[in-house]
Design a protein around this motif. Structure first.
Motif, short mmCIF file in Angstrom:
data_model
loop_
_atom_site.label_atom_id
_atom_site.label_comp_id
_atom_site.label_asym_id
_atom_site.label_seq_id
_atom_site.Cartn_x
_atom_site.Cartn_y
_atom_site.Cartn_z
N PRO A 43 0.82 -1.22 0.00
CA PRO A 43 0.00 0.00 0.00
C PRO A 43 0.85 1.27 0.00
O PRO A 43 1.84 1.37 0.72
CB PRO A 43 -0.81 -0.13 1.30
CG PRO A 43 -0.96 -1.61 1.47
CD PRO A 43 0.35 -2.18 1.02
N TYR A 44 0.42 2.23 -0.81
CA TYR A 44 1.18 3.47 -0.97
C TYR A 44 0.24 4.67 -1.02
O TYR A 44 -0.98 4.53 -1.16
CB TYR A 44 2.03 3.43 -2.24
CG TYR A 44 1.26 3.18 -3.52
CD1 TYR A 44 0.67 4.22 -4.24
CD2 TYR A 44 1.11 1.89 -4.03
CE1 TYR A 44 -0.03 4.01 -5.39
CE2 TYR A 44 0.41 1.66 -5.20
CZ TYR A 44 -0.17 2.71 -5.88
OH TYR A 44 -0.88 2.48 -7.04
N GLU A 45 0.84 5.86 -0.89
CA GLU A 45 0.09 7.11 -0.96
C GLU A 45 0.12 7.64 -2.39
O GLU A 45 1.14 7.53 -3.08
CB GLU A 45 0.68 8.13 0.01
CG GLU A 45 0.70 7.63 1.45
CD GLU A 45 1.03 8.73 2.44
OE1 GLU A 45 0.57 9.87 2.23
OE2 GLU A 45 1.73 8.45 3.42
N ARG A 46 -0.95 8.27 -2.82
CA ARG A 46 -1.04 8.69 -4.22
C ARG A 46 -0.51 10.09 -4.53
O ARG A 46 -0.07 10.34 -5.65
CB ARG A 46 -2.49 8.59 -4.71
CG ARG A 46 -2.99 7.17 -4.68
CD ARG A 46 -4.30 6.96 -5.43
NE ARG A 46 -4.81 5.64 -5.14
CZ ARG A 46 -4.40 4.52 -5.73
NH1 ARG A 46 -3.48 4.57 -6.66
NH2 ARG A 46 -4.91 3.35 -5.38
N PRO A 47 -0.53 11.06 -3.58
CA PRO A 47 -0.05 12.40 -3.95
C PRO A 47 1.33 12.44 -4.61
O PRO A 47 1.52 13.19 -5.58
CB PRO A 47 -0.09 13.16 -2.63
CG PRO A 47 -1.22 12.54 -1.88
CD PRO A 47 -1.13 11.07 -2.22
N PRO A 48 2.32 11.65 -4.16
CA PRO A 48 3.63 11.73 -4.82
C PRO A 48 3.61 11.31 -6.28
O PRO A 48 4.53 11.66 -7.03
CB PRO A 48 4.50 10.78 -3.98
CG PRO A 48 3.82 10.67 -2.66
CD PRO A 48 2.36 10.77 -2.97
N LEU A 49 2.57 10.57 -6.69
CA LEU A 49 2.53 10.09 -8.07
C LEU A 49 2.42 11.23 -9.07
O LEU A 49 2.84 11.08 -10.23
CB LEU A 49 1.36 9.12 -8.27
CG LEU A 49 1.26 7.93 -7.32
CD1 LEU A 49 0.23 6.94 -7.83
CD2 LEU A 49 2.60 7.25 -7.11
N SER A 50 1.85 12.36 -8.66
CA SER A 50 1.77 13.52 -9.55
C SER A 50 2.60 14.68 -9.03
O SER A 50 2.59 15.75 -9.66
CB SER A 50 0.31 13.97 -9.72
OG SER A 50 -0.27 14.33 -8.47
N LYS A 51 3.31 14.45 -7.93
CA LYS A 51 4.12 15.53 -7.33
C LYS A 51 5.57 15.07 -7.25
O LYS A 51 6.24 14.92 -8.26
CB LYS A 51 3.54 15.92 -5.97
CG LYS A 51 2.09 16.44 -6.02
CD LYS A 51 1.63 16.82 -4.62
CE LYS A 51 0.23 17.42 -4.59
NZ LYS A 51 -0.83 16.41 -4.87
N HIS A 130 -2.69 7.17 -18.44
CA HIS A 130 -3.51 7.60 -17.31
C HIS A 130 -2.58 7.65 -16.10
O HIS A 130 -1.51 7.04 -16.11
CB HIS A 130 -4.66 6.64 -17.05
CG HIS A 130 -5.60 6.51 -18.21
ND1 HIS A 130 -5.36 5.62 -19.25
CD2 HIS A 130 -6.74 7.15 -18.52
CE1 HIS A 130 -6.34 5.73 -20.14
NE2 HIS A 130 -7.18 6.65 -19.72
N LEU A 131 -2.99 8.35 -15.07
CA LEU A 131 -2.18 8.41 -13.85
C LEU A 131 -3.07 8.15 -12.65
O LEU A 131 -3.83 9.02 -12.23
CB LEU A 131 -1.48 9.77 -13.72
CG LEU A 131 -0.58 9.93 -12.50
CD1 LEU A 131 0.48 8.84 -12.44
CD2 LEU A 131 0.07 11.31 -12.48
N ARG A 132 -2.96 6.95 -12.15
CA ARG A 132 -3.70 6.59 -10.95
C ARG A 132 -2.87 5.67 -10.04
O ARG A 132 -2.93 5.77 -8.83
CB ARG A 132 -5.01 5.88 -11.34
CG ARG A 132 -5.89 5.50 -10.16
CD ARG A 132 -6.49 6.70 -9.51
NE ARG A 132 -7.16 6.37 -8.26
CZ ARG A 132 -7.74 7.28 -7.48
NH1 ARG A 132 -7.75 8.54 -7.83
NH2 ARG A 132 -8.32 6.91 -6.35
N ARG A 133 -2.10 4.81 -10.66
CA ARG A 133 -1.37 3.79 -9.93
C ARG A 133 0.13 4.06 -9.98
O ARG A 133 0.62 4.80 -10.83
CB ARG A 133 -1.68 2.40 -10.49
CG ARG A 133 -3.16 2.07 -10.39
CD ARG A 133 -3.45 0.64 -10.75
NE ARG A 133 -4.82 0.29 -10.40
CZ ARG A 133 -5.22 -0.92 -10.01
NH1 ARG A 133 -4.32 -1.90 -9.94
NH2 ARG A 133 -6.48 -1.16 -9.70
N LEU A 134 0.85 3.41 -9.07
CA LEU A 134 2.29 3.57 -9.01
C LEU A 134 2.94 3.14 -10.32
O LEU A 134 3.89 3.77 -10.80
CB LEU A 134 2.85 2.80 -7.82
CG LEU A 134 4.35 2.90 -7.55
CD1 LEU A 134 4.81 4.35 -7.47
CD2 LEU A 134 4.71 2.15 -6.28
#
Length: 420
Positions: A43-51, A130-134
């Motif tokens: 499990p991971y956090e999503r904000p870093p995926l676009s930041k 798309h950008l949703r997952r790691l």
């Protein structure tokens, strides 16, 4: 030692599910805790995926909620890379894609959301993202770096938070960026037209091109690769890669098949839950992006897709599963980072819900707080490059009392003095 007489199952390997598992143990639950996630990553956090991670400023390991060893240490059983395909409410069990059947005493659905897809020709071409997952971010990070090296072009469909944050990351790598947006300003359906121009100018100052009032109608290519995009006003934009950033839809198929009540589209869809995050089945809870909760403070049902809702909603659901008295009334909160602009937004004020927007500070310098008012009551506040004001802003929202707009605009008047 784990007591096998009670089993709590969590479906969803995101922040809400991981924090729910953590809370169950912290609150003294000694039964089995089983977490099922359809990704192979922990499990991971999503904000870093676009930041930070997408920008290349943060390591991949920084996105994870816990160290991988934590789950074994906390006696949390992980089923990663597995999909729950059915919930049998009568038998109180879930069935995994590999045929495994797991009994539950309490079940938490934290299935999240999935990116909305472009329904146009050309989406099968290589270079459509798309950008949703790691895994999406892993790939997109490499793409942006390559575009920057080669003076490549990225077209983004959608000027919401994800679209703008990816645009900022892409420009950081040196890629050419065009954003196609049907509304007249960025974030139009989120913060309204009054502040959209600020984000237009921010991105234009960093070389982003906008094409407002248009939608993508086709992605053209050659030999399986993207060459350009076309819009419904007849324009064509050259592109090497395309990002669809047109929103996300709650993943409700499992709940719907199980016969759980769903929220209507006017409330964002999702699984309908009460203030204790209970679904229409008292032994099943829902949290995070998929949950449309009745909000005691706002007096309506609300589905919130942001990080803070998963961070706080997962623990709230866990406590509710344990039989504790829970009333989930957190003020909605999110944050964004774009270039040298950082912001925090608290509250809920979609277009049509407010009658006035007032500013405290200097919008020209992009250092201000914006307030959305209805009948002089603060519905939401957004601080831009102004810090340590979230608590007083949220206190104004919670108070629900009329506020003098002139005092709200005046930086010499402490926000804390306005809560009455």
């Amino acid at each position: 030692m784990v007591d096998g007489h009670r089993t709590f199952v969590i479906v969803g390997g995101g922040l809400a599910g991981a924090k729910a598992a953590e809370t169950l143990r912290a609150e003294g639950f000694t039964g089995r805790v089983i977490l099922v996630g359809d990704e192979r990553d922990h499990p991971y956090e999503r904000p870093p995926l676009s930041k930070g991670y997408l920008q290349g400023k943060e390591a991949r390991e920084s996105v994870f909620v816990h160290e991988p060893s934590w789950y074994a240490q906390a006696d949390v059983e992980l089923h990663l890379g597995q999909t729950v395909v059915a919930v049998d409410r009568e038998a109180k069990s879930v069935r995994l894609g590999d045929g495994t059947v797991i009994h539950y005493d309490k079940l938490l659905l934290a299935t999240g959301a999935e990116p909305r897809r472009l329904d146009i020709p050309g989406t099968g071409l290589a270079g459509v993202h798309h950008l949703r997952r790691l895994a999406h971010a892993d790939r997109l990070r490499q793409v942006l770096a390559a575009l920057g090296r080669d003076n490549g072009r990225l077209v983004i469909a959608g000027a919401g938070w994800i679209g703008l944050e990816v645009a900022a990351a892409a420009r950081g790598y040196g890629a050419e960026v065009t954003i196609i947006e049907p509304e007249p300003t960025p974030l139009h359906q989120i913060i309204g037209p009054e502040l959209g121009q600020i984000f237009t100018e921010l991105h234009q100052d960093h070389g982003v091109r906008f094409h407002f009032g248009a939608r993508l109608t086709e992605i053209t290519g050659q030999d399986g690769m993207v060459l350009a995009v076309r819009t419904d006003d007849g324009e064509e934009h050259p592109a090497h890669h395309v990002l669809a950033a047109i929103g996300a839809a709650p993943r409700t198929a499992l709940a719907e098949a199980a016969g759980l009540a769903l929220a209507d589209r006017s409330h964002g869809g999702g699984i309908a839950v009460d203030a204790a995050l209970r679904t229409s089945d008292p032994d099943i809870h829902a949290a995070g992006d998929v949950a449309a909760a009745h909000h005691p403070l706002l007096g309506s049902r609300l589905r919130v897709e942001h990080w803070a809702n998963a961070l706080n909603g997962g623990p709230a659901a866990a406590r509710s599963m344990l039989g504790q008295d829970v009333s989930y009334d957190r003020v909605p909160y999110f944050f964004s980072d774009q270039y040298d602009l950082g912001l925090e937004y608290s509250g809920w004020a979609p277009p049509g819900s407010y009658d006035q927007v007032v500013l405290r500070g200097d919008a020209g310098k992009r250092e201000f707080i914006a307030f959305w008012l209805k009948d002089r009551r603060v519905l939401a506040g957004m601080n831009v490059n102004v810090w340590d004001v979230t608590d007083p802003v949220q206190a104004l929202i919670r108070a629900g009392s009329p506020v003098d707009p002139d005092a709200l605009c005046d930086p010499s008047v402490p926000l804390e003095s306005l809560t009455g």
